[in-house]
Design a protein around this motif. Structure first.
Motif, PDB file in Angstrom:
ATOM      1  N   LEU A   1       0.858  -1.173   0.000  1.00 55.92           N
ATOM      2  CA  LEU A   1       0.000   0.000   0.000  1.00 55.92           C
ATOM      3  C   LEU A   1       0.894   1.221   0.000  1.00 55.92           C
ATOM      4  O   LEU A   1       1.943   1.230   0.660  1.00 55.92           O
ATOM      5  N   ALA A   2       0.516   2.228  -0.752  1.00 57.41           N
ATOM      6  CA  ALA A   2       1.350   3.417  -0.869  1.00 57.41           C
ATOM      7  C   ALA A   2       0.495   4.634  -1.172  1.00 57.41           C
ATOM      8  O   ALA A   2      -0.619   4.516  -1.676  1.00 57.41           O
ATOM      9  N   GLU A   3       1.037   5.787  -0.864  1.00 58.87           N
ATOM     10  CA  GLU A   3       0.420   7.029  -1.312  1.00 58.87           C
ATOM     11  C   GLU A   3       1.081   7.381  -2.634  1.00 58.87           C
ATOM     12  O   GLU A   3       2.306   7.511  -2.716  1.00 58.87           O
ATOM     13  N   ILE A   4       0.270   7.511  -3.666  1.00 59.19           N
ATOM     14  CA  ILE A   4       0.773   7.803  -5.006  1.00 59.19           C
ATOM     15  C   ILE A   4       0.034   9.033  -5.515  1.00 59.19           C
ATOM     16  O   ILE A   4      -1.199   9.056  -5.530  1.00 59.19           O
TER      17      ILE A   4
ATOM     18  N   GLY B   1      -2.751  10.257  -3.265  1.00 54.67           N
ATOM     19  CA  GLY B   1      -3.910   9.425  -2.973  1.00 54.67           C
ATOM     20  C   GLY B   1      -3.512   7.987  -2.700  1.00 54.67           C
ATOM     21  O   GLY B   1      -2.348   7.612  -2.836  1.00 54.67           O
ATOM     22  N   PRO B   2      -4.496   7.161  -2.335  1.00 53.62           N
ATOM     23  CA  PRO B   2      -4.196   5.764  -2.015  1.00 53.62           C
ATOM     24  C   PRO B   2      -3.887   4.946  -3.255  1.00 53.62           C
ATOM     25  O   PRO B   2      -4.456   5.172  -4.318  1.00 53.62           O
ATOM     26  N   GLY B   3      -2.971   4.005  -3.091  1.00 54.74           N
ATOM     27  CA  GLY B   3      -2.626   3.133  -4.201  1.00 54.74           C
ATOM     28  C   GLY B   3      -1.855   1.919  -3.748  1.00 54.74           C
ATOM     29  O   GLY B   3      -1.676   1.680  -2.549  1.00 54.74           O
ATOM     30  N   MET B   4      -1.409   1.164  -4.716  1.00 56.93           N
ATOM     31  CA  MET B   4      -0.599  -0.023  -4.472  1.00 56.93           C
ATOM     32  C   MET B   4       0.564  -0.024  -5.452  1.00 56.93           C
ATOM     33  O   MET B   4       0.417   0.397  -6.603  1.00 56.93           O
ATOM     34  N   VAL B   5       1.704  -0.513  -4.985  1.00 55.92           N
ATOM     35  CA  VAL B   5       2.880  -0.674  -5.826  1.00 55.92           C
ATOM     36  C   VAL B   5       3.166  -2.166  -5.907  1.00 55.92           C
ATOM     37  O   VAL B   5       3.319  -2.837  -4.879  1.00 55.92           O
ATOM     38  N   PHE B   6       3.231  -2.683  -7.123  1.00 52.63           N
ATOM     39  CA  PHE B   6       3.549  -4.088  -7.365  1.00 52.63           C
ATOM     40  C   PHE B   6       4.991  -4.174  -7.839  1.00 52.63           C
ATOM     41  O   PHE B   6       5.366  -3.498  -8.808  1.00 52.63           O
ATOM     42  N   SER B   7       5.784  -5.010  -7.167  1.00 59.31           N
ATOM     43  CA  SER B   7       7.207  -5.137  -7.500  1.00 59.31           C
ATOM     44  C   SER B   7       7.566  -6.588  -7.745  1.00 59.31           C
ATOM     45  O   SER B   7       6.981  -7.497  -7.146  1.00 59.31           O
ATOM     46  N   GLY B   8       8.563  -6.772  -8.615  1.00 59.91           N
ATOM     47  CA  GLY B   8       9.178  -8.063  -8.813  1.00 59.91           C
ATOM     48  C   GLY B   8      10.519  -8.047  -8.096  1.00 59.91           C
ATOM     49  O   GLY B   8      10.854  -7.073  -7.421  1.00 59.91           O
ATOM     50  N   PRO B   9      11.307  -9.094  -8.263  1.00 58.61           N
ATOM     51  CA  PRO B   9      12.597  -9.159  -7.564  1.00 58.61           C
ATOM     52  C   PRO B   9      13.545  -8.014  -7.895  1.00 58.61           C
ATOM     53  O   PRO B   9      14.340  -7.612  -7.059  1.00 58.61           O
ATOM     54  N   ASP B  10      13.446  -7.468  -9.106  1.00 52.71           N
ATOM     55  CA  ASP B  10      14.437  -6.472  -9.517  1.00 52.71           C
ATOM     56  C   ASP B  10      13.846  -5.158 -10.027  1.00 52.71           C
ATOM     57  O   ASP B  10      14.576  -4.298 -10.492  1.00 52.71           O
ATOM     58  N   ARG B  11      12.507  -5.003  -9.916  1.00 53.70           N
ATOM     59  CA  ARG B  11      11.936  -3.756 -10.447  1.00 53.70           C
ATOM     60  C   ARG B  11      10.478  -3.573 -10.006  1.00 53.70           C
ATOM     61  O   ARG B  11       9.808  -4.529  -9.648  1.00 53.70           O
ATOM     62  N   VAL B  12      10.038  -2.333 -10.067  1.00 51.79           N
ATOM     63  CA  VAL B  12       8.620  -2.027  -9.913  1.00 51.79           C
ATOM     64  C   VAL B  12       7.953  -2.405 -11.229  1.00 51.79           C
ATOM     65  O   VAL B  12       8.429  -2.023 -12.296  1.00 51.79           O
TER      66      VAL B  12
ATOM     67  N   VAL C   1      -0.869   1.613 -13.989  1.00 47.11           N
ATOM     68  CA  VAL C   1       0.254   2.105 -14.778  1.00 47.11           C
ATOM     69  C   VAL C   1       1.337   1.029 -14.776  1.00 47.11           C
ATOM     70  O   VAL C   1       1.776   0.580 -13.715  1.00 47.11           O
ATOM     71  N   ALA C   2       1.759   0.616 -15.974  1.00 47.28           N
ATOM     72  CA  ALA C   2       2.799  -0.394 -16.100  1.00 47.28           C
ATOM     73  C   ALA C   2       3.900   0.043 -17.058  1.00 47.28           C
ATOM     74  O   ALA C   2       4.799  -0.723 -17.352  1.00 47.28           O
ATOM     75  N   ASN C   3       3.852   1.277 -17.531  1.00 47.75           N
ATOM     76  CA  ASN C   3       4.859   1.809 -18.442  1.00 47.75           C
ATOM     77  C   ASN C   3       6.166   2.020 -17.671  1.00 47.75           C
ATOM     78  O   ASN C   3       6.206   2.818 -16.744  1.00 47.75           O
ATOM     79  N   PRO C   4       7.250   1.325 -18.046  1.00 45.85           N
ATOM     80  CA  PRO C   4       8.512   1.450 -17.310  1.00 45.85           C
ATOM     81  C   PRO C   4       9.017   2.892 -17.193  1.00 45.85           C
ATOM     82  O   PRO C   4       9.565   3.274 -16.158  1.00 45.85           O
TER      83      PRO C   4
ATOM     84  N   VAL D   1       8.777   6.058  -9.317  1.00 51.33           N
ATOM     85  CA  VAL D   1       8.317   5.183  -8.243  1.00 51.33           C
ATOM     86  C   VAL D   1       9.459   4.277  -7.812  1.00 51.33           C
ATOM     87  O   VAL D   1       9.730   4.108  -6.621  1.00 51.33           O
ATOM     88  N   ALA D   2      10.161   3.695  -8.769  1.00 50.33           N
ATOM     89  CA  ALA D   2      11.277   2.799  -8.465  1.00 50.33           C
ATOM     90  C   ALA D   2      12.382   3.518  -7.704  1.00 50.33           C
ATOM     91  O   ALA D   2      13.042   2.934  -6.848  1.00 50.33           O
ATOM     92  N   GLU D   3      12.571   4.801  -7.998  1.00 55.11           N
ATOM     93  CA  GLU D   3      13.608   5.581  -7.320  1.00 55.11           C
ATOM     94  C   GLU D   3      13.128   6.105  -5.970  1.00 55.11           C
ATOM     95  O   GLU D   3      13.892   6.729  -5.244  1.00 55.11           O
ATOM     96  N   GLY D   4      11.853   5.877  -5.658  1.00 51.72           N
ATOM     97  CA  GLY D   4      11.317   6.297  -4.379  1.00 51.72           C
ATOM     98  C   GLY D   4      10.981   7.764  -4.286  1.00 51.72           C
ATOM     99  O   GLY D   4      10.808   8.302  -3.200  1.00 51.72           O
ATOM    100  N   THR D   5      10.833   8.422  -5.428  1.00 51.23           N
ATOM    101  CA  THR D   5      10.557   9.858  -5.395  1.00 51.23           C
ATOM    102  C   THR D   5       9.106  10.197  -5.685  1.00 51.23           C
ATOM    103  O   THR D   5       8.721  11.333  -5.541  1.00 51.23           O
ATOM    104  N   ALA D   6       8.296   9.208  -6.055  1.00 49.71           N
ATOM    105  CA  ALA D   6       6.923   9.515  -6.470  1.00 49.71           C
ATOM    106  C   ALA D   6       5.864   9.006  -5.512  1.00 49.71           C
ATOM    107  O   ALA D   6       4.705   9.250  -5.705  1.00 49.71           O
ATOM    108  N   TYR D   7       6.271   8.310  -4.468  1.00 52.44           N
ATOM    109  CA  TYR D   7       5.279   7.824  -3.509  1.00 52.44           C
ATOM    110  C   TYR D   7       5.922   7.672  -2.150  1.00 52.44           C
ATOM    111  O   TYR D   7       7.137   7.695  -2.024  1.00 52.44           O
ATOM    112  N   ASP D   8       5.106   7.547  -1.151  1.00 50.85           N
ATOM    113  CA  ASP D   8       5.579   7.400   0.213  1.00 50.85           C
ATOM    114  C   ASP D   8       4.939   6.152   0.794  1.00 50.85           C
ATOM    115  O   ASP D   8       3.812   6.200   1.270  1.00 50.85           O
ATOM    116  N   VAL D   9       5.643   5.023   0.727  1.00 50.41           N
ATOM    117  CA  VAL D   9       5.108   3.756   1.222  1.00 50.41           C
ATOM    118  C   VAL D   9       4.833   3.884   2.720  1.00 50.41           C
ATOM    119  O   VAL D   9       5.635   4.418   3.466  1.00 50.41           O
TER     120      VAL D   9
END
Length: 88
Positions: A31-34, A37-48, A68-71, A77-85
């Motif tokens: 769960l994350a703020e994106i 607002g409320p959202g979810m971040v789905f990650s694999g072993p090496d990437r969002v 959103v699935a566009n790399p 998000v992957a760099e941690g600058t677009a959401y606050d988990v």
């Protein structure tokens, strides 16, 4: 998709299929703020691999789900600058 049952079935199916080359057992969902607002971040072993955000009506019911699935769009998000988990 329209209707609670249809949306629930879609979310249930997410955990049963490979998504962008990542097996369900190798996925994490947080769960994350994106975008404020409320959202979810789905990650694999090496990437969002995706984010999901929600719009709500005045009664708190979900009126829209945005996936959103566009790399390129997920880079922040992957760099941690677009959401606050954990902000919620």
């Amino acid at each position: 998709m329209v209707g609670a049952a249809t949306v629930a079935a879609w979310f249930s199916a997410i955990g049963t299929v490979t998504y962008q080359g990542v097996e369900p057992a190798d996925m994490d969902a947080e769960l994350a703020e994106i975008n404020g607002g409320p959202g979810m971040v789905f990650s694999g072993p090496d990437r969002v691999i995706a984010t999901v955000t929600f719009d709500f009506d005045a009664d708190g019911r979900i009126t829209a789900i945005h996936n959103v699935a566009n790399p390129g769009k997920l880079r922040a998000v992957a760099e941690g600058t677009a959401y606050d988990v954990g902000a919620r």
